[in-house]
Design a protein around this motif. Structure first.
Motif, PDB file in Angstrom:
ATOM      1  N   LEU A  34       1.734  -3.666  -5.025  1.00 25.12           N
ATOM      2  CA  LEU A  34       1.649  -2.735  -3.907  1.00 25.12           C
ATOM      3  C   LEU A  34       2.640  -1.582  -4.092  1.00 25.12           C
ATOM      4  O   LEU A  34       2.303  -0.420  -3.862  1.00 25.12           O
ATOM      5  N   GLY A  35       3.849  -1.889  -4.532  1.00 24.45           N
ATOM      6  CA  GLY A  35       4.862  -0.857  -4.734  1.00 24.45           C
ATOM      7  C   GLY A  35       4.441   0.198  -5.742  1.00 24.45           C
ATOM      8  O   GLY A  35       4.707   1.394  -5.564  1.00 24.45           O
ATOM      9  N   GLU A  36       3.766  -0.218  -6.799  1.00 26.02           N
ATOM     10  CA  GLU A  36       3.279   0.743  -7.797  1.00 26.02           C
ATOM     11  C   GLU A  36       2.251   1.689  -7.187  1.00 26.02           C
ATOM     12  O   GLU A  36       2.256   2.888  -7.461  1.00 26.02           O
ATOM     13  N   ALA A  37       1.381   1.161  -6.348  1.00 23.99           N
ATOM     14  CA  ALA A  37       0.380   2.000  -5.688  1.00 23.99           C
ATOM     15  C   ALA A  37       1.055   2.982  -4.725  1.00 23.99           C
ATOM     16  O   ALA A  37       0.660   4.151  -4.637  1.00 23.99           O
ATOM     17  N   LEU A  38       2.068   2.504  -4.007  1.00 23.74           N
ATOM     18  CA  LEU A  38       2.791   3.368  -3.074  1.00 23.74           C
ATOM     19  C   LEU A  38       3.524   4.482  -3.809  1.00 23.74           C
ATOM     20  O   LEU A  38       3.528   5.638  -3.368  1.00 23.74           O
ATOM     21  N   ARG A  42       2.979   8.463  -3.371  1.00 25.96           N
ATOM     22  CA  ARG A  42       4.085   9.377  -3.068  1.00 25.96           C
ATOM     23  C   ARG A  42       4.051  10.568  -4.014  1.00 25.96           C
ATOM     24  O   ARG A  42       4.196  11.718  -3.602  1.00 25.96           O
ATOM     25  N   GLU A  43       3.847  10.302  -5.296  1.00 21.75           N
ATOM     26  CA  GLU A  43       3.835  11.377  -6.296  1.00 21.75           C
ATOM     27  C   GLU A  43       2.589  12.259  -6.169  1.00 21.75           C
ATOM     28  O   GLU A  43       2.668  13.480  -6.321  1.00 21.75           O
ATOM     29  N   ARG A  44       1.460  11.648  -5.874  1.00 24.71           N
ATOM     30  CA  ARG A  44       0.196  12.373  -5.824  1.00 24.71           C
ATOM     31  C   ARG A  44       0.028  13.198  -4.553  1.00 24.71           C
ATOM     32  O   ARG A  44      -0.397  14.353  -4.594  1.00 24.71           O
ATOM     33  N   LEU A  45       0.343  12.592  -3.422  1.00 23.48           N
ATOM     34  CA  LEU A  45       0.083  13.224  -2.133  1.00 23.48           C
ATOM     35  C   LEU A  45       1.316  13.847  -1.489  1.00 23.48           C
ATOM     36  O   LEU A  45       1.194  14.645  -0.570  1.00 23.48           O
ATOM     37  N   ASN A  46       2.495  13.435  -1.930  1.00 20.87           N
ATOM     38  CA  ASN A  46       3.763  13.953  -1.415  1.00 20.87           C
ATOM     39  C   ASN A  46       3.776  14.027   0.118  1.00 20.87           C
ATOM     40  O   ASN A  46       4.012  15.095   0.689  1.00 20.87           O
ATOM     41  N   PRO A  47       3.543  12.898   0.793  1.00 21.08           N
ATOM     42  CA  PRO A  47       3.519  12.928   2.257  1.00 21.08           C
ATOM     43  C   PRO A  47       4.912  13.208   2.823  1.00 21.08           C
ATOM     44  O   PRO A  47       5.920  12.803   2.252  1.00 21.08           O
ATOM     45  N   ASP A  48       4.923  13.937   3.930  1.00 21.34           N
ATOM     46  CA  ASP A  48       6.206  14.225   4.567  1.00 21.34           C
ATOM     47  C   ASP A  48       6.168  13.743   6.011  1.00 21.34           C
ATOM     48  O   ASP A  48       5.196  13.136   6.450  1.00 21.34           O
ATOM     49  N   GLY A  49       7.234  13.970   6.717  1.00 19.53           N
ATOM     50  CA  GLY A  49       7.307  13.595   8.120  1.00 19.53           C
ATOM     51  C   GLY A  49       7.164  12.095   8.332  1.00 19.53           C
ATOM     52  O   GLY A  49       7.614  11.283   7.519  1.00 19.53           O
ATOM     53  N   ALA A  50       6.498  11.739   9.412  1.00 14.72           N
ATOM     54  CA  ALA A  50       6.356  10.327   9.784  1.00 14.72           C
ATOM     55  C   ALA A  50       5.581   9.539   8.731  1.00 14.72           C
ATOM     56  O   ALA A  50       5.922   8.383   8.454  1.00 14.72           O
ATOM     57  N   ILE A 100      -4.948   2.633  -1.525  1.00 19.06           N
ATOM     58  CA  ILE A 100      -3.828   3.579  -1.533  1.00 19.06           C
ATOM     59  C   ILE A 100      -3.919   4.461  -2.771  1.00 19.06           C
ATOM     60  O   ILE A 100      -3.728   5.679  -2.695  1.00 19.06           O
ATOM     61  N   ARG A 101      -4.251   3.864  -3.898  1.00 17.39           N
ATOM     62  CA  ARG A 101      -4.398   4.643  -5.134  1.00 17.39           C
ATOM     63  C   ARG A 101      -5.536   5.651  -5.035  1.00 17.39           C
ATOM     64  O   ARG A 101      -5.489   6.715  -5.641  1.00 17.39           O
ATOM     65  N   ALA A 102      -6.574   5.309  -4.281  1.00 15.01           N
ATOM     66  CA  ALA A 102      -7.744   6.179  -4.154  1.00 15.01           C
ATOM     67  C   ALA A 102      -7.629   7.185  -3.008  1.00 15.01           C
ATOM     68  O   ALA A 102      -8.448   8.107  -2.934  1.00 15.01           O
ATOM     69  N   ALA A 103      -6.651   7.027  -2.140  1.00 14.87           N
ATOM     70  CA  ALA A 103      -6.525   7.909  -0.975  1.00 14.87           C
ATOM     71  C   ALA A 103      -6.397   9.361  -1.430  1.00 14.87           C
ATOM     72  O   ALA A 103      -5.579   9.684  -2.287  1.00 14.87           O
ATOM     73  N   ALA A 104      -7.226  10.215  -0.818  1.00 15.66           N
ATOM     74  CA  ALA A 104      -7.237  11.625  -1.199  1.00 15.66           C
ATOM     75  C   ALA A 104      -6.663  12.522  -0.113  1.00 15.66           C
ATOM     76  O   ALA A 104      -6.547  13.721  -0.308  1.00 15.66           O
TER      77      ALA A 104
END
Length: 133
Positions: A34-38, A42-50, A100-104
């Motif tokens: 799971l950590g690898e997917a997360l 993080r690297e692909r989508l660079n989510p910010d905020g909450a 998570i890996r497929a989330a766009a």
């Protein structure tokens, strides 16, 4: 394909809960998967905020051993029903990691993070609520 067969096909050397000596190892394997997917998300989508904070919180749950799970696993009686239930939950975690890996998008990622957190909690609950050995 059983849940165990699915897990063994995805995670090399999946340790299995039926073996008491391997229970800590299998917990690490699932959290690492799971950590690898997360990390990828993080690297692909660079989510910010909450959303970024939620992702980081789940990453922390994956990086360090959850002492509650370890203590519960050390005391639980892993009969066939519990082993099957934890395999089912581990499969759900692995499938969620694939989501998570497929989330766009942030919305897709958010939903998958909710599922991952819920499954980790359910997994702990299943083990903690089991009769003691």
């Amino acid at each position: 394909m059983t849940d165990l067969e699915y897990l063994q096909a995805r995670i090399a050397g999946y340790a299995d809960y039926a073996n008491a000596a391997a229970r800590h190892q299998v917990d690490k394997q699932i959290r690492a998967w799971l950590g690898e997917a997360l990390t990828d998300a993080r690297e692909r989508l660079n989510p910010d905020g909450a959303l970024g904070e939620r992702l980081d919180g789940l990453l922390l749950r994956c990086e360090f051993s959850d002492q509650r799970v370890i203590r519960a696993a050390d005391h639980a009686r892993f009969g066939p029903d519990l082993v099957d239930r934890v395999h089912q939950l581990d499969r759900g975690i692995v499938e969620t990691a694939e989501g998570i890996r497929a989330a766009a998008s942030a919305d897709e990622l958010s939903s998958e993070l909710d599922d991952a957190a819920r499954l980790l909690d359910e997994r702990f609950g299943a083990i903690a609520d089991a009769p003691s050995s």
